[in-house]
Design an enzyme around this catalytic site. Structure first.
Site, mmCIF file in Angstrom:
data_model
loop_
_atom_site.group_PDB
_atom_site.id
_atom_site.type_symbol
_atom_site.label_atom_id
_atom_site.label_comp_id
_atom_site.label_asym_id
_atom_site.label_seq_id
_atom_site.Cartn_x
_atom_site.Cartn_y
_atom_site.Cartn_z
ATOM 1 N N ASN A 261 28.859 12.130 29.507
ATOM 2 C CA ASN A 261 28.638 13.505 29.047
ATOM 3 C C ASN A 261 29.697 14.515 29.507
ATOM 4 O O ASN A 261 29.894 15.537 28.874
ATOM 5 C CB ASN A 261 27.218 13.990 29.371
ATOM 6 N N THR B 82 21.971 2.923 36.536
ATOM 7 C CA THR B 82 23.020 1.968 36.901
ATOM 8 C C THR B 82 23.446 2.209 38.355
ATOM 9 O O THR B 82 23.740 1.265 39.091
ATOM 10 C CB THR B 82 24.273 2.203 36.013
ATOM 11 N N GLY B 83 23.437 3.467 38.741
ATOM 12 C CA GLY B 83 23.860 3.835 40.097
ATOM 13 C C GLY B 83 22.954 3.242 41.167
ATOM 14 O O GLY B 83 23.419 2.913 42.269
ATOM 15 N N GLU C 109 25.670 10.328 42.009
ATOM 16 C CA GLU C 109 25.022 11.466 41.348
ATOM 17 C C GLU C 109 24.335 10.916 40.110
ATOM 18 O O GLU C 109 24.999 10.559 39.141
ATOM 19 C CB GLU C 109 26.062 12.535 40.986
ATOM 20 N N CYS D 242 22.825 16.322 33.011
ATOM 21 C CA CYS D 242 21.971 15.869 34.110
ATOM 22 C C CYS D 242 21.066 16.990 34.571
ATOM 23 O O CYS D 242 19.921 16.779 34.944
ATOM 24 C CB CYS D 242 22.824 15.361 35.270
HETATM 25 P P1 NAP Z 1 25.292 5.192 32.621
HETATM 26 O O1 NAP Z 1 24.845 4.393 31.478
HETATM 27 O O2 NAP Z 1 24.662 4.952 33.958
HETATM 28 O O3 NAP Z 1 26.891 5.007 32.721
HETATM 29 C C1 NAP Z 1 27.642 5.691 33.675
HETATM 30 C C2 NAP Z 1 28.928 4.944 33.903
HETATM 31 O O4 NAP Z 1 28.648 3.677 34.486
HETATM 32 C C3 NAP Z 1 29.728 4.657 32.643
HETATM 33 O O5 NAP Z 1 31.090 4.804 32.941
HETATM 34 C C4 NAP Z 1 29.394 3.209 32.363
HETATM 35 O O6 NAP Z 1 30.395 2.537 31.605
HETATM 36 C C5 NAP Z 1 29.351 2.666 33.767
HETATM 37 N N1 NAP Z 1 28.629 1.402 33.937
HETATM 38 C C6 NAP Z 1 27.733 0.811 33.125
HETATM 39 N N2 NAP Z 1 27.306 -0.345 33.667
HETATM 40 C C7 NAP Z 1 27.936 -0.482 34.844
HETATM 41 C C8 NAP Z 1 27.916 -1.445 35.880
HETATM 42 N N3 NAP Z 1 27.135 -2.531 35.829
HETATM 43 N N4 NAP Z 1 28.700 -1.259 36.955
HETATM 44 C C9 NAP Z 1 29.493 -0.176 37.048
HETATM 45 N N5 NAP Z 1 29.557 0.775 36.108
HETATM 46 C C10 NAP Z 1 28.786 0.628 35.017
HETATM 47 O O7 NAP Z 1 25.113 6.763 32.331
HETATM 48 P P2 NAP Z 1 25.525 7.563 31.038
HETATM 49 O O8 NAP Z 1 24.632 7.186 29.921
HETATM 50 O O9 NAP Z 1 26.992 7.488 30.844
HETATM 51 O O10 NAP Z 1 25.200 9.062 31.514
HETATM 52 C C11 NAP Z 1 23.912 9.613 31.433
HETATM 53 C C12 NAP Z 1 23.235 9.585 32.777
HETATM 54 O O11 NAP Z 1 24.078 10.194 33.746
HETATM 55 C C13 NAP Z 1 21.963 10.409 32.782
HETATM 56 O O12 NAP Z 1 20.967 9.720 33.496
HETATM 57 C C14 NAP Z 1 22.368 11.690 33.498
HETATM 58 O O13 NAP Z 1 21.303 12.376 34.116
HETATM 59 C C15 NAP Z 1 23.353 11.151 34.486
HETATM 60 N N6 NAP Z 1 24.250 12.201 34.963
HETATM 61 C C16 NAP Z 1 24.126 12.621 36.256
HETATM 62 C C17 NAP Z 1 24.931 13.645 36.728
HETATM 63 C C18 NAP Z 1 24.804 14.118 38.140
HETATM 64 O O14 NAP Z 1 25.759 14.715 38.628
HETATM 65 N N7 NAP Z 1 23.706 13.878 38.817
HETATM 66 C C19 NAP Z 1 25.868 14.244 35.882
HETATM 67 C C20 NAP Z 1 25.978 13.774 34.564
HETATM 68 C C21 NAP Z 1 25.162 12.748 34.113
HETATM 69 P P3 NAP Z 1 30.160 2.222 30.038
HETATM 70 O O15 NAP Z 1 30.152 3.550 29.360
HETATM 71 O O16 NAP Z 1 31.306 1.385 29.696
HETATM 72 O O17 NAP Z 1 28.834 1.526 29.928
#
Ligand code: NAP
Length: 496
Positions: free
Chosen positions: A169, A248-249, A264, A298
């Site tokens: 995002n 994922t985190g 985060e 987020c």
């Molecule tokens: P996501 O699916 O968890 O992906 C985040 C990142 O992790 C992407 O670069 C993704 O790559 C990578 N990834 C996926 N599988 C992985 C693995 N097994 N090992 C290491 N990295 C991996 O999250 P998203 O859909 O991009 O973002 C939405 C989420 O982020 C929401 O839950 C939102 O609340 C959260 N968010 C939190 C904050 C904060 O600061 N707290 C800020 C913004 C967003 P790929 O794209 O290649 O799968």
């Protein structure tokens, strides 16, 4: 235009290359990953599917480059970061274009993201010069049993190779919020951008390349997280992981070794509205907080907990504003654009269907075309509905009616998440008491949750994360303390 002009070298035909040792290269895998435009649902770009061997090579190079970088004077590191920030801002248009095409970010917000990122990099350079230039000096005789014979000098040293993984995002802003602190602190970087958002991130990396950072200091590998993610996060060459994303985190935290983690993660930010709140202000913040970038933030308002006595009025005010939201393509700078993927749209729809079956009141008709979901306010949501607890990451907002502030606090604290929350009231005493009681990283009083300004501390608790972001906190997180103790043979000169 994206991939042309100064950015021409980052592409080869219709594919974007990855970045290793100061050069743009194609992966030996011969495979690419398609980036689907959320609006058209057609392939917009392709990036390299990097191999494990390429990741190994990147780690080796990053390790070697970091040793030299750590010896580069702090002012010089800052100078390069300022240069990169200026180049990034100069090229805001092509980068914003990628954000529009890859993640359907409304055009104006896309430009704002790039400019904000440049500002973040500059601020980090300035803050780093100040805080990393300071150390501590301790003398031994303040601890019982000691003479004044030991002097301890402590300073901050880099961790080594920082692995940065941002989400889709804010692929530029949340990448530089990791890169800049890591670099000013003397670390090297391996960036794994999100697949949706990778091309925007590659353009950003090229701005750092153009600034003239040493070869190998910044590297960027692309590929699906599900395929190369584990190999990256469990790699022995990584000395710190800075990750932003969803659940994922949590999995990464369990697998990563004994290294500092900055996580985060997701949120279910609650908006508690008391009887005395300024309802026009609340409605405006619910619209901005809940629906901007189609709720894919987020810190979006993800559940409204409003006192029953003012709920009808508030819902009417919010509905009036929802009716004015412009729905359509990001190129036209619409308020509501397509959500990032079909699977995301399906997930959101699942929450809506569940709420329908369990009797929520639909303030608008549910409407979806492809990945585009029209904004929807769901009233009379009850705790047995999934939407009361889960993060839709879309333009659908539940309203739960409460009869006391305690009920609102209870709902907020019963969540697995604890990112931010907000409370609306004119009574500052009540606001402070509620803020103290809410188990979240931040509480906003009389405004919607927000991550910025970028130098404010930003953190989640429970399933929302580990550690704290914000420029100062991120710099301090990417260093460790190193001490040197000077031992003297006797406490002082014998004075005549
Ligand atoms: P996501 O699916 O968890 O992906 C985040 C990142 O992790 C992407 O670069 C993704 O790559 C990578 N990834 C996926 N599988 C992985 C693995 N097994 N090992 C290491 N990295 C991996 O999250 P998203 O859909 O991009 O973002 C939405 C989420 O982020 C929401 O839950 C939102 O609340 C959260 N968010 C939190 C904050 C904060 O600061 N707290 C800020 C913004 C967003 P790929 O794209 O290649 O799968």
């Amino acid at each position: 235009m994206a991939g042309s002009g100064v950015f021409a070298e980052i592409t080869d035909g219709d594919e974007f290359k990855y970045y290793i040792e100061g050069e743009w290269k194609k992966s030996a895998s011969g495979k690419s990953v398609s980036i689907i435009n959320p609006t058209t649902r057609k392939t917009q770009y392709k990036v390299q599917a990097c191999t494990q061997e390429e990741v190994n090579k990147v780690m080796e190079i990053a390790k070697a480059a970091q040793k030299l970088w750590a010896k580069t004077p702090l002012w010089k590191r800052a100078e390069l970061l300022h240069k990169a920030a200026a180049i990034l801002k100069e090229h805001k248009a092509p980068i914003a274009e990628c954000l529009v095409k890859e993640i359907a970010k409304p055009a104006k917000d896309a430009v704002t993201e790039v400019v904000r990122s440049g500002d973040l990099v500059s601020y980090t350079a300035e803050e780093g010069v100040r805080i990393l230039g300071q150390g501590t000096y301790l003398v031994s005789d303040s601890f019982p049993g000691n003479e004044r014979t030991k002097y301890c000098l402590s300073s901050k040293i880099p961790l080594g190779v920082v692995l940065a993984i941002p989400p889709f995002n804010y692929p530029v802003n949340l990448a530089v919020s990791k890169l800049a602190p890591a670099l000013i602190a003397g670390n090297s970087i391996v960036l794994k951008p999100p697949t949706q958002g990778a091309v925007s991130a590659l353009h950003m990396v090229h701005c750092f390349h153009l600034a003239g950072f040493p070869k190998g200091l910044i590297n960027c590998v692309t590929g699906k997280g599900s395929e190369i993610g584990d190999f990256l996060t469990m790699h022995p060459g990584v000395n710190c992981i800075s990750f932003t994303g969803g659940d994922t985190g949590i999995a990464i935290s369990k697998k990563a070794g004994m290294i500092p983690l900055q996580m985060e993660l997701g949120g279910k930010d609650a908006c508690i509205v008391l009887e005395d709140a300024d309802l026009d202000l609340v409605a405006a913040n619910i619209i901005k907080g809940g629906f901007s970038y189609s709720g894919q933030r987020c810190t979006a308002v993800k559940v409204v907990l409003v006192m029953e006595s003012v709920a009808d009025d508030l819902v009417a005010k919010v509905n009036a504003k929802v009716a004015k939201l412009k729905v359509g393509p990001p190129e036209d700078d619409c308020d509501i654009t397509a959500v990032v993927s079909e699977s995301s749209a399906n997930f959101i729809e699942g929450l809506v269907v569940d709420a329908k079956q369990k009797g929520a009141t639909f303030c608008q008709e549910y409407k979806r075309e492809g990945n585009l979901i029209w904004p929807l306010l769901l009233d009379h949501v009850r705790p047995d509905m999934r939407i009361a607890w889960e993060e839709p990451f879309g333009p659908v907002l539940p309203v739960i009616r409460i009869t006391s502030a305690e009920e609102g606090i209870h709902h907020c604290n019963a969540s697995n998440f604890g990112l931010q929350g907000c409370v609306f009231t004119k009574d500052i005493n009540k606001a402070m008491l509620i803020s103290d009681a809410m188990e979240t990283g931040t509480v906003q009083i009389n405004s919607a949750p927000a991550r910025g300004p970028d130098h404010f501390p930003f953190q989640g608790i429970k399933d929302s994360g580990i550690g704290s972001q914000g420029i100062t906190n991120s710099i301090n997180m990417m260093v460790k303390v190193k001490s040197t103790v000077i031992n003297l043979p006797c406490p002082s000169y014998a004075m005549g």
